[in-house]
Design a protein around this motif. Structure first.
Motif, mmCIF file in Angstrom:
data_model
loop_
_atom_site.group_PDB
_atom_site.id
_atom_site.type_symbol
_atom_site.label_atom_id
_atom_site.label_comp_id
_atom_site.label_asym_id
_atom_site.label_seq_id
_atom_site.Cartn_x
_atom_site.Cartn_y
_atom_site.Cartn_z
ATOM 1 N N MET A 282 -42.244 -7.898 43.354
ATOM 2 C CA MET A 282 -40.636 -7.083 43.375
ATOM 3 C C MET A 282 -40.339 -6.191 42.497
ATOM 4 O O MET A 282 -39.643 -5.543 41.863
ATOM 5 C CB MET A 282 -39.960 -7.970 42.751
ATOM 6 C CG MET A 282 -39.325 -9.620 43.437
ATOM 7 S SD MET A 282 -38.050 -10.637 42.677
ATOM 8 C CE MET A 282 -39.319 -10.863 41.287
ATOM 9 N N GLU A 283 -41.525 -4.796 43.472
ATOM 10 C CA GLU A 283 -41.777 -3.413 42.526
ATOM 11 C C GLU A 283 -40.124 -2.787 42.599
ATOM 12 O O GLU A 283 -39.136 -2.778 43.980
ATOM 13 C CB GLU A 283 -43.075 -2.771 43.179
ATOM 14 C CG GLU A 283 -43.078 -1.695 42.978
ATOM 15 C CD GLU A 283 -44.111 -1.084 43.099
ATOM 16 O OE1 GLU A 283 -45.285 -0.331 42.387
ATOM 17 O OE2 GLU A 283 -44.829 -1.286 44.141
ATOM 18 N N GLY A 284 -39.670 -2.207 42.100
ATOM 19 C CA GLY A 284 -38.471 -1.511 42.470
ATOM 20 C C GLY A 284 -36.906 -1.868 42.066
ATOM 21 O O GLY A 284 -36.241 -1.454 42.180
ATOM 22 N N THR A 285 -37.229 -3.278 41.354
ATOM 23 C CA THR A 285 -36.681 -4.190 41.256
ATOM 24 C C THR A 285 -36.801 -4.112 39.278
ATOM 25 O O THR A 285 -37.441 -4.605 38.280
ATOM 26 C CB THR A 285 -36.604 -5.473 41.392
ATOM 27 O OG1 THR A 285 -36.991 -5.325 42.656
ATOM 28 C CG2 THR A 285 -35.297 -6.544 40.736
ATOM 29 N N ARG A 286 -35.207 -4.051 38.593
ATOM 30 C CA ARG A 286 -35.136 -4.888 37.524
ATOM 31 C C ARG A 286 -34.099 -5.924 37.528
ATOM 32 O O ARG A 286 -33.405 -6.146 38.111
ATOM 33 C CB ARG A 286 -34.420 -3.582 36.239
ATOM 34 C CG ARG A 286 -33.518 -3.749 35.246
ATOM 35 C CD ARG A 286 -32.892 -2.335 34.651
ATOM 36 N NE ARG A 286 -33.765 -1.666 34.374
ATOM 37 C CZ ARG A 286 -34.798 -1.586 33.343
ATOM 38 N NH1 ARG A 286 -34.561 -2.471 32.299
ATOM 39 N NH2 ARG A 286 -35.016 -0.442 32.687
ATOM 40 N N THR A 287 -35.225 -6.963 36.207
ATOM 41 C CA THR A 287 -34.943 -7.884 35.629
ATOM 42 C C THR A 287 -33.870 -8.476 34.270
ATOM 43 O O THR A 287 -34.959 -7.532 33.654
ATOM 44 C CB THR A 287 -35.791 -9.271 35.673
ATOM 45 O OG1 THR A 287 -36.247 -8.691 37.769
ATOM 46 C CG2 THR A 287 -35.410 -10.630 35.182
ATOM 47 N N THR A 288 -32.809 -8.389 34.507
ATOM 48 C CA THR A 288 -32.528 -8.662 33.130
ATOM 49 C C THR A 288 -31.536 -9.785 33.116
ATOM 50 O O THR A 288 -31.541 -10.766 33.522
ATOM 51 C CB THR A 288 -30.996 -7.320 32.564
ATOM 52 O OG1 THR A 288 -31.079 -5.964 33.294
ATOM 53 C CG2 THR A 288 -30.034 -7.570 31.810
ATOM 54 N N LEU A 289 -32.189 -9.774 31.629
ATOM 55 C CA LEU A 289 -31.379 -11.822 31.187
ATOM 56 C C LEU A 289 -30.752 -11.689 29.702
ATOM 57 O O LEU A 289 -30.811 -11.315 29.061
ATOM 58 C CB LEU A 289 -33.037 -12.030 30.851
ATOM 59 C CG LEU A 289 -34.184 -12.191 31.670
ATOM 60 C CD1 LEU A 289 -35.178 -13.704 30.911
ATOM 61 C CD2 LEU A 289 -33.679 -13.967 32.369
ATOM 62 N N LYS A 290 -29.182 -12.148 30.611
ATOM 63 C CA LYS A 290 -28.520 -12.330 29.127
ATOM 64 C C LYS A 290 -28.090 -13.895 28.946
ATOM 65 O O LYS A 290 -28.718 -14.767 29.196
ATOM 66 C CB LYS A 290 -26.935 -12.432 30.278
ATOM 67 C CG LYS A 290 -26.203 -12.109 29.301
ATOM 68 C CD LYS A 290 -24.445 -12.212 30.805
ATOM 69 C CE LYS A 290 -23.054 -12.949 29.423
ATOM 70 N NZ LYS A 290 -22.215 -12.476 29.933
ATOM 71 N N LEU A 291 -28.770 -13.869 27.268
ATOM 72 C CA LEU A 291 -29.059 -14.911 26.723
ATOM 73 C C LEU A 291 -28.143 -15.686 25.976
ATOM 74 O O LEU A 291 -27.372 -14.967 25.239
ATOM 75 C CB LEU A 291 -30.068 -14.700 25.927
ATOM 76 C CG LEU A 291 -31.561 -14.215 26.774
ATOM 77 C CD1 LEU A 291 -32.459 -13.380 26.004
ATOM 78 C CD2 LEU A 291 -32.172 -15.442 27.122
ATOM 79 N N GLU A 292 -27.374 -16.641 26.368
ATOM 80 C CA GLU A 292 -26.482 -17.202 25.460
ATOM 81 C C GLU A 292 -27.025 -17.966 24.652
ATOM 82 O O GLU A 292 -27.861 -18.756 25.397
ATOM 83 C CB GLU A 292 -25.233 -17.595 26.225
ATOM 84 C CG GLU A 292 -24.556 -16.317 26.964
ATOM 85 C CD GLU A 292 -23.908 -16.399 28.375
ATOM 86 O OE1 GLU A 292 -22.670 -16.441 27.929
ATOM 87 O OE2 GLU A 292 -23.577 -16.342 28.965
ATOM 88 N N ASP A 293 -26.051 -19.187 24.180
ATOM 89 C CA ASP A 293 -26.108 -20.516 23.097
ATOM 90 C C ASP A 293 -27.643 -21.118 24.688
ATOM 91 O O ASP A 293 -28.344 -21.551 24.248
ATOM 92 C CB ASP A 293 -25.366 -21.262 22.520
ATOM 93 C CG ASP A 293 -24.953 -20.718 21.806
ATOM 94 O OD1 ASP A 293 -25.756 -20.100 20.930
ATOM 95 O OD2 ASP A 293 -23.491 -20.950 21.288
ATOM 96 N N GLN A 294 -26.616 -22.307 24.977
ATOM 97 C CA GLN A 294 -27.553 -22.929 25.948
ATOM 98 C C GLN A 294 -27.330 -22.980 28.184
ATOM 99 O O GLN A 294 -27.128 -23.575 28.580
ATOM 100 C CB GLN A 294 -26.964 -24.042 25.957
ATOM 101 C CG GLN A 294 -26.647 -24.506 24.920
ATOM 102 C CD GLN A 294 -28.770 -24.480 24.479
ATOM 103 O OE1 GLN A 294 -29.520 -25.928 24.944
ATOM 104 N NE2 GLN A 294 -28.942 -24.696 23.248
ATOM 105 N N GLN A 295 -27.109 -21.006 28.126
ATOM 106 C CA GLN A 295 -27.318 -20.851 29.402
ATOM 107 C C GLN A 295 -28.216 -19.394 28.906
ATOM 108 O O GLN A 295 -27.411 -18.458 28.441
ATOM 109 C CB GLN A 295 -25.811 -20.459 29.533
ATOM 110 C CG GLN A 295 -25.009 -19.588 31.305
ATOM 111 C CD GLN A 295 -23.664 -20.142 31.610
ATOM 112 O OE1 GLN A 295 -23.225 -21.161 31.633
ATOM 113 N NE2 GLN A 295 -23.639 -19.365 31.399
ATOM 114 N N VAL A 296 -28.018 -18.792 30.130
ATOM 115 C CA VAL A 296 -29.567 -17.651 30.512
ATOM 116 C C VAL A 296 -28.911 -17.401 32.238
ATOM 117 O O VAL A 296 -28.953 -18.208 33.018
ATOM 118 C CB VAL A 296 -31.061 -18.167 30.571
ATOM 119 C CG1 VAL A 296 -31.192 -16.923 31.582
ATOM 120 C CG2 VAL A 296 -31.670 -18.319 29.447
#
Length: 153
Positions: free
Chosen positions: A56-70
């Motif tokens: 997946m070159e050229g892709t930015r991954t962002t994880l939003k971390l909440e208590d029991q949810q991502v």
């Protein structure tokens, strides 16, 4: 109202991911990459650039971390959004080179210890395409501040 202290840290992200698709050999990816840990609105985020190794070159991954949810959001060449919450099913669109398709994720296990000093995340989930089970996945991520990261030789 208490003001949130800004947080932005360069981090080292270690990812171990395994996928087991029906009729295929299991696929394992181990990746160590530089990324960013930050806090916004009381929630932690981890972001990094995908590489040729993940396809997946050229892709930015962002994880939003909440208590029991991502929430995983990918922007760039492979845009998508997936939601992971224990014992919950989520339907989203996945962009491919040949168009978009509806995929569902069902999360059976989610443990998140990521905070301002890093931590870890583990998610077990299944993927369905057009309501048919396509595979099982395990995603593990460790986040370590760059200034305290172990040096690899």
């Amino acid at each position: 109202m208490e003001q949130e202290t800004p947080l932005k840290k360069d981090v080292i992200i270690t990812i171990a991911s395994s996928q087991d698709f029906e009729g295929c050999e299991p696929d394992h990816i181990n990746l160590i990459t530089a990324g960013r840990l930050y806090r916004r609105g009381g929630k932690y985020f981890v972001s990094y650039e995908e590489s040729e190794l993940t396809g997946m070159e050229g892709t930015r991954t962002t994880l939003k971390l909440e208590d029991q949810q991502v929430t995983m959001t990918r922007t760039g060449t492979h845009p998508t959004q997936m939601l992971f919450a224990k014992n919950k099913r989520h339907v989203g669109l996945y962009q491919t080179d040949v168009g978009s398709m509806a995929i569902s994720t069902h999360t059976s296990h989610l443990v998140n210890t990521i905070g301002e000093n890093g931590g870890s995340l583990a998610i077990d989930y299944t993927v369905e395409i057009d309501s048919t089970l396509a595979g099982t996945h395990r995603f593990e991520m460790a986040v370590t501040p760059s200034d305290g990261a172990p040096h690899l030789s």
